[in-house]
Design a protein around this motif. Structure first.
Motif, PDB file in Angstrom:
ATOM      1  N   UNK A 181      59.836  60.952 -35.920  1.00 14.60           N
ATOM      2  CA  UNK A 181      60.849  61.228 -34.897  1.00 14.60           C
ATOM      3  C   UNK A 181      62.191  60.662 -35.355  1.00 14.60           C
ATOM      4  N   UNK A 182      63.002  61.439 -36.060  1.00 10.23           N
ATOM      5  CA  UNK A 182      64.300  60.939 -36.525  1.00 10.23           C
ATOM      6  C   UNK A 182      65.264  60.731 -35.360  1.00 10.23           C
ATOM      7  N   UNK A 183      66.235  59.847 -35.569  1.00 12.72           N
ATOM      8  CA  UNK A 183      67.215  59.522 -34.528  1.00 12.72           C
ATOM      9  C   UNK A 183      68.557  59.232 -35.174  1.00 12.72           C
ATOM     10  N   UNK A 184      69.625  59.277 -34.376  1.00 20.38           N
ATOM     11  CA  UNK A 184      70.944  58.887 -34.851  1.00 20.38           C
ATOM     12  C   UNK A 184      71.819  58.553 -33.662  1.00 20.38           C
ATOM     13  N   UNK A 185      72.923  57.897 -33.933  1.00 22.31           N
ATOM     14  CA  UNK A 185      73.916  57.610 -32.895  1.00 22.31           C
ATOM     15  C   UNK A 185      75.236  58.266 -33.285  1.00 22.31           C
ATOM     16  N   UNK A 201      60.261  70.886 -36.581  1.00 21.80           N
ATOM     17  CA  UNK A 201      60.818  71.289 -37.872  1.00 21.80           C
ATOM     18  C   UNK A 201      62.341  71.334 -37.872  1.00 21.80           C
ATOM     19  N   UNK A 202      62.938  71.583 -36.710  1.00 24.28           N
ATOM     20  CA  UNK A 202      64.399  71.644 -36.631  1.00 24.28           C
ATOM     21  C   UNK A 202      65.070  70.324 -36.329  1.00 24.28           C
ATOM     22  N   UNK A 203      64.318  69.221 -36.343  1.00 25.07           N
ATOM     23  CA  UNK A 203      64.862  67.929 -35.931  1.00 25.07           C
ATOM     24  C   UNK A 203      66.040  67.490 -36.797  1.00 25.07           C
ATOM     25  N   UNK A 204      65.894  67.571 -38.107  1.00 24.77           N
ATOM     26  CA  UNK A 204      66.977  67.120 -38.981  1.00 24.77           C
ATOM     27  C   UNK A 204      68.234  67.970 -38.780  1.00 24.77           C
ATOM     28  N   UNK A 205      68.060  69.274 -38.623  1.00 27.98           N
ATOM     29  CA  UNK A 205      69.209  70.150 -38.391  1.00 27.98           C
ATOM     30  C   UNK A 205      69.913  69.780 -37.090  1.00 27.98           C
ATOM     31  N   UNK A 206      69.152  69.517 -36.048  1.00 30.45           N
ATOM     32  CA  UNK A 206      69.744  69.164 -34.755  1.00 30.45           C
ATOM     33  C   UNK A 206      70.543  67.862 -34.840  1.00 30.45           C
ATOM     34  N   UNK A 230      67.958  77.031 -37.684  1.00 31.83           N
ATOM     35  CA  UNK A 230      67.656  77.722 -38.945  1.00 31.83           C
ATOM     36  C   UNK A 230      66.439  77.148 -39.664  1.00 31.83           C
ATOM     37  N   UNK A 231      66.043  75.913 -39.309  1.00 33.38           N
ATOM     38  CA  UNK A 231      64.860  75.307 -39.923  1.00 33.38           C
ATOM     39  C   UNK A 231      63.615  75.414 -39.044  1.00 33.38           C
ATOM     40  N   UNK A 232      63.749  76.030 -37.872  1.00 34.13           N
ATOM     41  CA  UNK A 232      62.601  76.178 -36.983  1.00 34.13           C
ATOM     42  C   UNK A 232      62.838  75.527 -35.641  1.00 34.13           C
ATOM     43  N   UNK A 233      61.810  75.517 -34.779  1.00 27.73           N
ATOM     44  CA  UNK A 233      61.977  74.958 -33.435  1.00 27.73           C
ATOM     45  C   UNK A 233      62.264  73.465 -33.469  1.00 27.73           C
ATOM     46  N   UNK A 248      61.492  83.512 -17.033  1.00 28.41           N
ATOM     47  CA  UNK A 248      60.215  84.205 -17.188  1.00 28.41           C
ATOM     48  C   UNK A 248      59.955  84.607 -18.640  1.00 28.41           C
ATOM     49  N   UNK A 249      60.983  85.075 -19.328  1.00 30.07           N
ATOM     50  CA  UNK A 249      60.793  85.510 -20.710  1.00 30.07           C
ATOM     51  C   UNK A 249      60.417  84.340 -21.614  1.00 30.07           C
ATOM     52  N   UNK A 250      61.055  83.193 -21.399  1.00 34.20           N
ATOM     53  CA  UNK A 250      60.699  82.026 -22.224  1.00 34.20           C
ATOM     54  C   UNK A 250      59.324  81.492 -21.870  1.00 34.20           C
ATOM     55  N   UNK A 251      58.984  81.504 -20.588  1.00 34.80           N
ATOM     56  CA  UNK A 251      57.663  81.002 -20.209  1.00 34.80           C
ATOM     57  C   UNK A 251      56.548  81.883 -20.749  1.00 34.80           C
ATOM     58  N   UNK A 252      56.768  83.183 -20.780  1.00 35.35           N
ATOM     59  CA  UNK A 252      55.728  84.113 -21.210  1.00 35.35           C
ATOM     60  C   UNK A 252      55.704  84.320 -22.723  1.00 35.35           C
ATOM     61  N   UNK A 253      56.887  84.276 -23.360  1.00 38.02           N
ATOM     62  CA  UNK A 253      56.963  84.700 -24.758  1.00 38.02           C
ATOM     63  C   UNK A 253      57.561  83.639 -25.689  1.00 38.02           C
ATOM     64  N   UNK A 254      58.055  82.534 -25.126  1.00 40.41           N
ATOM     65  CA  UNK A 254      58.508  81.452 -25.970  1.00 40.41           C
ATOM     66  C   UNK A 254      57.323  80.628 -26.466  1.00 40.41           C
ATOM     67  N   UNK A 255      57.624  79.533 -27.130  1.00 43.06           N
ATOM     68  CA  UNK A 255      56.564  78.643 -27.598  1.00 43.06           C
ATOM     69  C   UNK A 255      56.826  77.235 -27.102  1.00 43.06           C
ATOM     70  N   UNK A 256      55.778  76.431 -26.942  1.00 42.57           N
ATOM     71  CA  UNK A 256      55.978  75.060 -26.473  1.00 42.57           C
ATOM     72  C   UNK A 256      56.956  74.315 -27.377  1.00 42.57           C
ATOM     73  N   UNK A 257      57.883  73.602 -26.773  1.00 42.02           N
ATOM     74  CA  UNK A 257      58.872  72.853 -27.546  1.00 42.02           C
ATOM     75  C   UNK A 257      58.222  71.632 -28.182  1.00 42.02           C
ATOM     76  N   UNK A 258      58.626  71.276 -29.401  1.00 46.03           N
ATOM     77  CA  UNK A 258      58.111  70.043 -30.010  1.00 46.03           C
ATOM     78  C   UNK A 258      58.503  68.840 -29.149  1.00 46.03           C
TER      79      UNK A 258
END
Length: 301
Positions: free
Chosen positions: A1-5, A68-73, A44-47, A139-149
């Motif tokens: 779990x990376x972090x920054x300030x 997977x998208x943690x570093x990008x975020x 661009x690196x994933x969820x 509704x679209x995210x609940x039905x067709x999205x994926x669980x967030x990391x």
């Protein structure tokens, strides 16, 4: 779990800066808990999921990320929070704008660097009430999205372009999205790479890139690029309410048109979206005369 300030370069209001990214109450990709903001998105690196908390006593903002998208975020955190935004570029030409800026000195323009994340819900908001659009997004995210990391199970990451393209027609209908809006979204996701390139363009070029997709006009492009680029001049034209609010706030007159709104905002050329944000924050709106526009539900048809 990376972090920054991150240390804000001046006054900073976390909730008003990032609140524009939330698509209504119950948005599966955005949440507020114990004063902290949570955002789930497809990078661009994933969820990835981002938790952001302001620590005024320490004069800083802290963030953690998952997936997977943690570093990008985390790398893009300063841009997201408006580090490159310069509120001082706006010179107040109206007392109301001056007072709004004095009362809300920490509002910056967020820059997500992501196009489809803002484009798709903006298309959903075309020609319908906010409640209808928020319901469709939810509704679209609940039905067709994926669980967030990360630790918050209810949050969802929106589908990738292929996932959007595979949503069957009856699911769009069930979410209350008509064929015109769903077709515009499908055309955009089929050109996902070209759409995301707009995040690295100036406002004029990015607007042209988005509007090359049939079904994406000036209103949708502006609503998208306000968030993607943090564009201070991306004023929304074609909105049902904004011209009336701007006109009433600055002149006291009702029924302002788009053309009249642009004339009123002409002194803020280059900063018209920022000026509009401040005017909206002033809270000066015309009293309601007519009933609220009825909410439709094509899913019942």
């Amino acid at each position: 779990m990376p972090a920054r300030t991150w240390v804000p370069p001046g006054p900073f209001d976390l909730h008003r800066t990032l609140g524009v990214l939330q698509r209504g109450p119950g948005d599966p990709a955005f949440a507020v808990r114990d004063g902290e903001l949570w955002r789930a998105c497809r990078t661009p690196q994933g969820p990835g999921t981002l938790r952001i908390a302001a620590r005024p006593a320490a004069g800083e903002v802290e963030a953690e990320a998952w997936g997977p998208g943690a570093d990008w975020l985390l790398e893009s955190l300063p841009e997201l929070l408006g580090e490159s935004d310069d509120p001082a570029q706006l010179t107040a030409r109206h007392r109301l704008v001056h007072e709004a800026r004095r009362r809300h000195p920490g509002v910056r323009l967020a820059r997500t660097g992501l196009v489809l994340e803002s484009l798709i819900p903006s298309v959903l908001e075309q020609k319908v009430t906010s409640d209808e659009a928020y319901r469709a997004w939810r509704l679209l995210l609940q039905r067709h999205g994926e669980p967030a990391p990360g630790p918050w199970e209810r949050m969802r990451v929106m589908p990738d372009p292929r996932g959007w393209a595979l949503i069957p027609s009856w699911e769009w209908h069930r979410a209350g999205v008509d064929a015109k809006r769903s077709a515009a979204i499908l055309r955009a996701v089929r050109a996902a790479r070209r759409m995301e390139e707009a995040a690295r363009m100036d406002l004029a070029d990015a607007t042209r890139r988005l509007m090359a997709i049939p079904g994406i006009g000036p209103w949708t492009a502006a609503e998208t690029l306000q968030r993607t680029l943090g564009a201070p001049d991306a004023i929304t034209v074609g909105d049902l309410h904004l011209p009336k609010i701007i006109g009433y706030a600055l002149t006291g007159r009702r029924g302002t048109t788009d053309e009249e709104m642009l004339e009123l905002l002409a002194p803020y050329e280059g900063q018209r979206h920022r000026a509009a944000r401040l005017i909206l924050l002033s809270g000066r709106t015309p009293p309601r005369r007519a009933p609220r526009f009825p909410v439709g539900d094509i899913a019942r048809l």
